[in-house]
Design an enzyme around this catalytic site. Structure first.
Site, PDB file in Angstrom:
ATOM      1  N   ASN A   9      -0.344   6.391   4.950  1.00 21.05           N
ATOM      2  CA  ASN A   9       0.110   5.253   5.755  1.00 21.05           C
ATOM      3  C   ASN A   9       0.598   4.176   4.796  1.00 21.05           C
ATOM      4  O   ASN A   9      -0.201   3.499   4.161  1.00 21.05           O
ATOM      5  CB  ASN A   9      -1.061   4.741   6.614  1.00 21.05           C
ATOM      6  CG  ASN A   9      -0.691   3.487   7.388  1.00 21.05           C
ATOM      7  OD1 ASN A   9       0.483   3.097   7.434  1.00 21.05           O
ATOM      8  ND2 ASN A   9      -1.682   2.855   8.001  1.00 21.05           N
ATOM      9  N   TRP A  10       1.912   4.052   4.703  1.00 24.51           N
ATOM     10  CA  TRP A  10       2.478   3.087   3.746  1.00 24.51           C
ATOM     11  C   TRP A  10       2.384   1.642   4.239  1.00 24.51           C
ATOM     12  O   TRP A  10       2.726   0.721   3.516  1.00 24.51           O
ATOM     13  CB  TRP A  10       3.946   3.431   3.468  1.00 24.51           C
ATOM     14  CG  TRP A  10       4.125   4.638   2.583  1.00 24.51           C
ATOM     15  CD1 TRP A  10       3.134   5.369   1.976  1.00 24.51           C
ATOM     16  CD2 TRP A  10       5.372   5.237   2.204  1.00 24.51           C
ATOM     17  NE1 TRP A  10       3.693   6.385   1.244  1.00 24.51           N
ATOM     18  CE2 TRP A  10       5.063   6.328   1.366  1.00 24.51           C
ATOM     19  CE3 TRP A  10       6.710   4.963   2.489  1.00 24.51           C
ATOM     20  CZ2 TRP A  10       6.055   7.139   0.809  1.00 24.51           C
ATOM     21  CZ3 TRP A  10       7.684   5.772   1.938  1.00 24.51           C
ATOM     22  CH2 TRP A  10       7.367   6.851   1.108  1.00 24.51           C
ATOM     23  N   LYS A  11       1.985   1.470   5.490  1.00 24.29           N
ATOM     24  CA  LYS A  11       1.914   0.115   6.074  1.00 24.29           C
ATOM     25  C   LYS A  11       3.252  -0.595   5.844  1.00 24.29           C
ATOM     26  O   LYS A  11       4.298   0.022   6.012  1.00 24.29           O
ATOM     27  CB  LYS A  11       0.707  -0.630   5.512  1.00 24.29           C
ATOM     28  CG  LYS A  11      -0.574   0.209   5.673  1.00 24.29           C
ATOM     29  CD  LYS A  11      -1.846  -0.528   5.394  1.00 24.29           C
ATOM     30  CE  LYS A  11      -3.027   0.427   5.608  1.00 24.29           C
ATOM     31  NZ  LYS A  11      -4.327  -0.211   5.445  1.00 24.29           N
ATOM     32  N   HIS A  96      -4.313   1.903  15.131  1.00 24.30           N
ATOM     33  CA  HIS A  96      -4.748   1.587  13.770  1.00 24.30           C
ATOM     34  C   HIS A  96      -5.506   0.260  13.763  1.00 24.30           C
ATOM     35  O   HIS A  96      -5.171  -0.657  14.526  1.00 24.30           O
ATOM     36  CB  HIS A  96      -3.541   1.513  12.822  1.00 24.30           C
ATOM     37  CG  HIS A  96      -3.970   1.388  11.394  1.00 24.30           C
ATOM     38  ND1 HIS A  96      -4.261   0.167  10.827  1.00 24.30           N
ATOM     39  CD2 HIS A  96      -4.223   2.322  10.451  1.00 24.30           C
ATOM     40  CE1 HIS A  96      -4.652   0.377   9.573  1.00 24.30           C
ATOM     41  NE2 HIS A  96      -4.636   1.662   9.325  1.00 24.30           N
ATOM     42  N   GLU A  98      -5.384  -2.262  11.946  1.00 25.28           N
ATOM     43  CA  GLU A  98      -4.584  -3.492  11.802  1.00 25.28           C
ATOM     44  C   GLU A  98      -3.857  -3.836  13.102  1.00 25.28           C
ATOM     45  O   GLU A  98      -3.645  -5.004  13.406  1.00 25.28           O
ATOM     46  CB  GLU A  98      -3.612  -3.336  10.618  1.00 25.28           C
ATOM     47  CG  GLU A  98      -4.370  -3.460   9.306  1.00 25.28           C
ATOM     48  CD  GLU A  98      -3.900  -2.520   8.214  1.00 25.28           C
ATOM     49  OE1 GLU A  98      -2.721  -2.125   8.211  1.00 25.28           O
ATOM     50  OE2 GLU A  98      -4.747  -2.166   7.361  1.00 25.28           O
ATOM     51  N   GLU A 168     -11.618   5.435  10.759  1.00 24.85           N
ATOM     52  CA  GLU A 168     -11.376   4.454   9.698  1.00 24.85           C
ATOM     53  C   GLU A 168     -12.260   3.236   9.959  1.00 24.85           C
ATOM     54  O   GLU A 168     -11.879   2.348  10.738  1.00 24.85           O
ATOM     55  CB  GLU A 168      -9.910   4.013   9.698  1.00 24.85           C
ATOM     56  CG  GLU A 168      -8.932   5.108   9.365  1.00 24.85           C
ATOM     57  CD  GLU A 168      -7.624   4.533   8.817  1.00 24.85           C
ATOM     58  OE1 GLU A 168      -7.285   4.853   7.677  1.00 24.85           O
ATOM     59  OE2 GLU A 168      -6.967   3.743   9.509  1.00 24.85           O
ATOM     60  N   GLY A 174      -8.996  -1.065   2.748  1.00 24.77           N
ATOM     61  CA  GLY A 174      -8.460  -1.989   1.740  1.00 24.77           C
ATOM     62  C   GLY A 174      -9.515  -2.797   1.010  1.00 24.77           C
ATOM     63  O   GLY A 174      -9.195  -3.794   0.356  1.00 24.77           O
ATOM     64  N   SER A 213     -10.188   3.126   1.942  1.00 24.23           N
ATOM     65  CA  SER A 213     -10.391   3.094   0.487  1.00 24.23           C
ATOM     66  C   SER A 213     -10.513   4.477  -0.147  1.00 24.23           C
ATOM     67  O   SER A 213     -11.238   4.659  -1.126  1.00 24.23           O
ATOM     68  CB  SER A 213     -11.584   2.209   0.128  1.00 24.23           C
ATOM     69  OG  SER A 213     -11.317   0.859   0.484  1.00 24.23           O
ATOM     70  N   GLY A 234      -4.160   4.605   2.683  1.00 19.99           N
ATOM     71  CA  GLY A 234      -3.262   3.457   2.633  1.00 19.99           C
ATOM     72  C   GLY A 234      -2.820   3.191   1.202  1.00 19.99           C
ATOM     73  O   GLY A 234      -1.934   3.861   0.665  1.00 19.99           O
ATOM     74  N   GLY A 235      -3.462   2.218   0.570  1.00 13.05           N
ATOM     75  CA  GLY A 235      -3.056   1.745  -0.764  1.00 13.05           C
ATOM     76  C   GLY A 235      -2.797   2.853  -1.779  1.00 13.05           C
ATOM     77  O   GLY A 235      -1.786   2.827  -2.496  1.00 13.05           O
TER      78      GLY A 235
HETATM   79  P1  13P Z   1      -6.676   1.884   2.435  1.00 11.93           P
HETATM   80  O1  13P Z   1      -6.615   3.327   1.978  1.00 11.93           O
HETATM   81  O2  13P Z   1      -5.744   0.996   1.703  1.00 11.93           O
HETATM   82  O3  13P Z   1      -8.091   1.398   2.498  1.00 11.93           O
HETATM   83  O4  13P Z   1      -6.136   1.895   3.956  1.00 11.93           O
HETATM   84  C1  13P Z   1      -6.657   2.800   4.850  1.00 11.93           C
HETATM   85  C2  13P Z   1      -5.812   2.781   6.052  1.00 11.93           C
HETATM   86  O5  13P Z   1      -5.802   1.815   6.804  1.00 11.93           O
HETATM   87  C3  13P Z   1      -4.962   3.950   6.317  1.00 11.93           C
HETATM   88  O6  13P Z   1      -4.475   3.929   7.609  1.00 11.93           O
END
Ligand code: 13P
Length: 249
Positions: A9-11, A96, A98, A168, A174, A213, A234-235
C-alpha cells in the site's frame, strides 16, 4: 503449504515517474514466482503508469486504495469502482485505518464500498483493526468482528469467499510497533472463525493478511505465524529492494 499474499500500500507516495523506476528495479529483484501473490496499491493517479510498467508481468496485480460506493455521478474528487477496473485495477482496499480514522469512514460506508467493488469486478481487501484504547479495554475481538461483519454485510457468501481480509491494528500502523506473531494469530483466528460462519464453509480459504510496521526484518516471522496468510505493507513497500526482500520472505 501457504500461498502467501504480499500487498504493497503506497498510500500517498510515488508519482508516475518514481513508480516506473520502482517497477523497473523491483522486477530486476523479483523474477516471476508461482507460489505467491503480489499486489500493489499505488495512488489512483499513478495507476496508469504502473499498469503500463507491469504489462509483461501479469503475475503482479494492481489495486486502488479507496473507491466511492456509487458507480458514477456527481461525486467530485471520488474514484469509482468501474472506472478503477477499466483503468487496470483488479483489487481495492476497503476500510483502511486511515480512511476510517483520518477521513471518518463509517462501518456502513465500508459495507457499501465492498458491494460496489464486487459489482464492478474488483476483489475487495477489507481492512479491520482496533485502536490502542480499544485494545487496552479488551475490545479487540469485538471491534474487529463488528468491522468485518459490516464490511461484508451486502455481498453473498461466495463473494466473501473470494475476498481478502487484512488485520491492521491501528496502533501498529507507521509506528514501528508490530503485533507479536502470537497476538496476530489470535486475532486472525477470530476473523477466520467468523469468515467460516459468514461463508458457510468449514474450510474457508479467504487469505487473512497482517499489516502494521511490517519490514524486511520481521516479515518472515510474522508470515510463519498460524493463520497469517500474507502481509499488507505500507512504508517498507516504498523501496523496491526492500519490498523485493519482503515478497521473497
Ligand atoms: P506501515 O507498514 O507503514 O505501518 O503501514 C501499514 C499499512 O497501513 C498498510 O496498509
Amino acid at each position: 503449504m501457504k500461498h502467501p499474499v504480499f500487498a504493497a500500500n503506497w498510500k500517498m507516495n510515488h508519482a508516475p515517474a518514481d513508480a516506473k523506476a520502482f517497477v523497473r528495479q523491483f522486477l530486476a529483484y523479483f523474477p516471476r514466482q508461482q507460489d505467491r501473490t503480489v499486489l500493489i496499491f499505488p495512488p489512483a493517479l499513478t495507476l496508469h503508469a504502473v499498469t503500463d510498467a507491469l504489462k509483461d508481468r501479469p503475475d503482479i496485480q494492481l489495486g486502488v486504495q479507496n473507491i466511492h460506493w456509487e458507480d458514477k455521478g456527481a461525486f467530485t474528487g471520488e474514484n469509482s469502482a468501474p472506472i478503477a477496473r477499466a483503468a487496470g485495477a483488479r483489487y481495492v482496499l476497503v476500510g483502511h485505518s486511515e480512511r476510517r480514522h483520518v477521513f471518518g469512514e463509517t462501518d456502513e460506508e465500508t459495507g457499501k464500498k465492498t458491494a460496489a467493488a464486487v459489482r464492478a469486478g474488483l476483489t475487495p481487501l477489507v481492512c479491520v483493526g482496533e485502536t490502542l484504547a480499544q485494545r487496552n479495554a479488551g475490545e479487540t475481538g469485538s471491534v474487529v468482528l463488528r468491522q468485518l461483519r459490516a464490511a461484508l454485510a451486502h455481498i453473498e457468501p461466495h463473494q466473501i469467499s473470494s475476498s481478502l481480509v487484512a488485520y491492521e491494528p491501528v496502533w501498529a500502523i507507521g509506528t514501528g510497533k508490530t503485533a507479536s506473531p502470537a497476538d496476530a494469530s489470535t486475532v486472525h483466528a477470530i476473523i477466520r472463525s467468523e469468515l467460516r460462519t459468514l461463508t458457510g464453509e468449514r474450510e474457508e480459504a479467504v487469505p487473512i493478511l497482517y499489516g502494521g510496521s511490517v519490514n524486511s526484518g520481521n516479515a518472515t516471522t510474522l508470515l510463519a505465524a498460524p493463520d497469517v496468510d500474507g502481509l499488507l505493507v505500507g512504508g517498507a513497500s516504498l523501496d523496491a529492494e526492500g519490498w523485493a526482500t519482503i515478497v521473497r520472505a
